[in-house]
Scaffold this motif. Structure first.
Motif: not given
Length: 53
Positions: A48-49, A51-53
């Motif tokens: 998730f980290r 993917v989020r940027g």
């Protein structure tokens, strides 16, 4: 959660030393489940980290 896994692992080791096989087995099983749950949550958080940027 990793702390709980380590706690149950220590309980399992102490119970095994004193000869309480049932308690040692149960504690080791719980520690294993918690460790793998922690590992899965860690990998999901990394994904998730990323993917989020």
């Amino acid at each position: 959660m990793l702390g709980w896994a380590l706690t149950f692992l220590v309980i399992a080791l102490i119970a095994a030393v004193f000869g309480f096989g049932g308690i040692a087995s149960a504690s080791a099983g719980i520690a294993q489940i918690l460790f793998f749950l922690f590992l899965v949550m860690f990998v999901v958080a990394l994904i998730f980290r990323a993917v989020r940027g």
